[in-house]
Scaffold this active site. Sequence first.
Site, PDB file in Angstrom:
ATOM      1  N   TYR A 148       1.077  -1.123   0.039  1.00  0.00           N
ATOM      2  CA  TYR A 148       0.189  -0.137  -0.006  1.00  0.00           C
ATOM      3  C   TYR A 148       0.849   1.304  -0.016  1.00  0.00           C
ATOM      4  O   TYR A 148       1.773   1.441   1.072  1.00  0.00           O
ATOM      5  CB  TYR A 148      -0.919  -0.126   1.210  1.00  0.00           C
ATOM      6  CG  TYR A 148      -1.867   1.063   1.233  1.00  0.00           C
ATOM      7  CD1 TYR A 148      -2.830   1.328   0.554  1.00  0.00           C
ATOM      8  CD2 TYR A 148      -1.738   2.261   2.173  1.00  0.00           C
ATOM      9  CE1 TYR A 148      -3.833   2.254   0.461  1.00  0.00           C
ATOM     10  CE2 TYR A 148      -2.354   3.317   2.073  1.00  0.00           C
ATOM     11  CZ  TYR A 148      -3.332   3.396   1.245  1.00  0.00           C
ATOM     12  OH  TYR A 148      -4.417   4.615   1.266  1.00  0.00           O
ATOM     13  N   ASP A 251       9.494   4.461  -0.344  1.00  0.00           N
ATOM     14  CA  ASP A 251       8.225   4.705   0.505  1.00  0.00           C
ATOM     15  C   ASP A 251       8.541   4.412   1.922  1.00  0.00           C
ATOM     16  O   ASP A 251       8.618   3.364   2.601  1.00  0.00           O
ATOM     17  CB  ASP A 251       7.107   4.087   0.064  1.00  0.00           C
ATOM     18  CG  ASP A 251       5.827   4.374   0.708  1.00  0.00           C
ATOM     19  OD1 ASP A 251       5.851   5.247   1.775  1.00  0.00           O
ATOM     20  OD2 ASP A 251       4.769   4.101   0.520  1.00  0.00           O
ATOM     21  N   LYS A 279       3.283  10.211   7.921  1.00  0.00           N
ATOM     22  CA  LYS A 279       2.890   9.648   9.423  1.00  0.00           C
ATOM     23  C   LYS A 279       3.682  10.418  10.516  1.00  0.00           C
ATOM     24  O   LYS A 279       3.401  11.598  10.880  1.00  0.00           O
ATOM     25  CB  LYS A 279       3.115   8.314   9.363  1.00  0.00           C
ATOM     26  CG  LYS A 279       2.208   7.807   8.137  1.00  0.00           C
ATOM     27  CD  LYS A 279       1.559   6.054   8.466  1.00  0.00           C
ATOM     28  CE  LYS A 279       0.861   5.697   7.689  1.00  0.00           C
ATOM     29  NZ  LYS A 279      -0.455   5.216   8.082  1.00  0.00           N
TER      30      LYS A 279
HETATM   31  N1  PLP Z   1       2.858   4.472   2.032  1.00  0.00           N
HETATM   32  C1  PLP Z   1       2.443   3.684   3.148  1.00  0.00           C
HETATM   33  C2  PLP Z   1       3.667   2.595   3.277  1.00  0.00           C
HETATM   34  C3  PLP Z   1       1.566   3.744   4.054  1.00  0.00           C
HETATM   35  O1  PLP Z   1       1.327   2.784   4.979  1.00  0.00           O
HETATM   36  C4  PLP Z   1       0.728   4.735   3.871  1.00  0.00           C
HETATM   37  C5  PLP Z   1      -0.565   4.721   4.835  1.00  0.00           C
HETATM   38  O2  PLP Z   1      -0.806   3.900   5.610  1.00  0.00           O
HETATM   39  C6  PLP Z   1       0.675   5.324   2.668  1.00  0.00           C
HETATM   40  C7  PLP Z   1       1.915   5.586   1.939  1.00  0.00           C
HETATM   41  C8  PLP Z   1      -0.543   6.609   2.684  1.00  0.00           C
HETATM   42  O3  PLP Z   1      -0.319   7.612   3.561  1.00  0.00           O
HETATM   43  P1  PLP Z   1      -1.591   8.568   3.873  1.00  0.00           P
HETATM   44  O4  PLP Z   1      -2.661   7.788   4.644  1.00  0.00           O
HETATM   45  O5  PLP Z   1      -1.097   9.560   4.747  1.00  0.00           O
HETATM   46  O6  PLP Z   1      -1.913   9.054   2.390  1.00  0.00           O
END
Ligand code: PLP
Length: 439
Positions: A148, A251, A279
Amino acid sequence: LAAEAAFMARTGASQRLRAQGADVLSGGVASSWQATIPGTVWVDHGAGSRLVDADGTEYVDLHGGFGVGLVGHAHPAIVDAVSARVRRGTHFGQPVQDAISVARALAERFGLPLWRFNNSGTESTMDAVHLLRVATGRPKIIKVEGTYHGHHDSVQVSVYPSPEQAGTPQRPRSVPAAGAAVPQDLVRLTVVVPYGDLGAVERALHEHRGEIAGMIIEPIMMNIGLIAPPDGYLRGLSDLLHAHGAWLAFDEVKTGLAVAPGGATQLFGVTPDLVCLAKALGGGLPCGAIGGVPELMNLISDGIYEQVGTFNGNPLTMAAARAVLEDVLDAAAYKHFATLRGIMVAGVQRIQRRYQLPGQVRGYGAKGAVIFTDRLDNYRDFVAYPDQWGHAHWLYQLNNQVFLPPWGKCEQWTVSVQHTEQDVLGFLSNLERLAADLR
Ligand code: PLP
């Protein structure tokens, strides 16, 4: 079923709020992931390592607001920084000095010189994908099956949560995530590979020769339990992509700041071309960031890619992020994370052995996961094992005042600088009682 009934019985105020909310909030919640089964816990407030729900029940918070909570709740340094900023105005659409301090601290931690801000992980990975495309003039990206990266079209492909998988484990096919509404024309631009398999990436680069702009990867997969990279995998990706004129983006929305001061980038000693953060960075406020090498980030300063957003570098989030980086997440914080992780990992292992529970436990920095299967190396392994232990564990902990992230099978705990040994011992004694009950 008894645990679900007990949950509903002791969360009456929460369930009333959800019913009231349903008049004006679609599904009675503010975001789809809050619609947990059997019901949603509505929160009143948080302090330190604890949160208190609408019924007045206090929980040890290991959910951390989907992994945000490295500083815990209402940390004095964050409260002071944000309060001081609120009194001086919170939004101008112009940069403030704190942005320089935050970028400087991130550059030092991640070894990447140039940074920009946004407001979420989704925006960070979207900026990353855009930069990969602009830098190469190529349309396609590679991502790992099951990972994700947020809810924009390019990454809402072959992602958990989604029941869909297609193709063989070695050669997965790209499928749109359930409910994400991504058109096929876009889905085919995202090439999907299994985690940990360098050969699959090499094959993708050959099969889509001259079309791959780069790869985005969560260096430690964190949404399906917790899967660390095989030795040499991240370095191998960087070398392979560069050999094909493509770029590598990490990421680190979850791992950044959490697994080491400079995230997985520092932990594994492989610096990617781009890093995506969000986060924990905002200390509880919505702050995202993207950092990278000059070849990519100068596409922004040169005006070739317009990295924009009304709230980018917002004074409030910058004040909070500066406090997170300069005042809270210091060397002592990472030592504290390691101490708590050590207690949790050793404790879970002891319980698993004693009660012959299926599975294992994995931990990095402030995060870890109880995994109720012996084999978990990629998304297909994750899909293959049943959910009942994970869900039972989540619900049992919740009913016994320890709040874990929902979907027990896929998420993991986050501890903060304000968690204590007592807090994590509560988590362990709940797990032990569950194991004893189910024996
Ligand atoms: N990337 C990763 C690895 C994530 O775990 C998440 C959210 O859980 C995101 C991107 C997306 O972040 P956001 O919910 O702040 O848009």
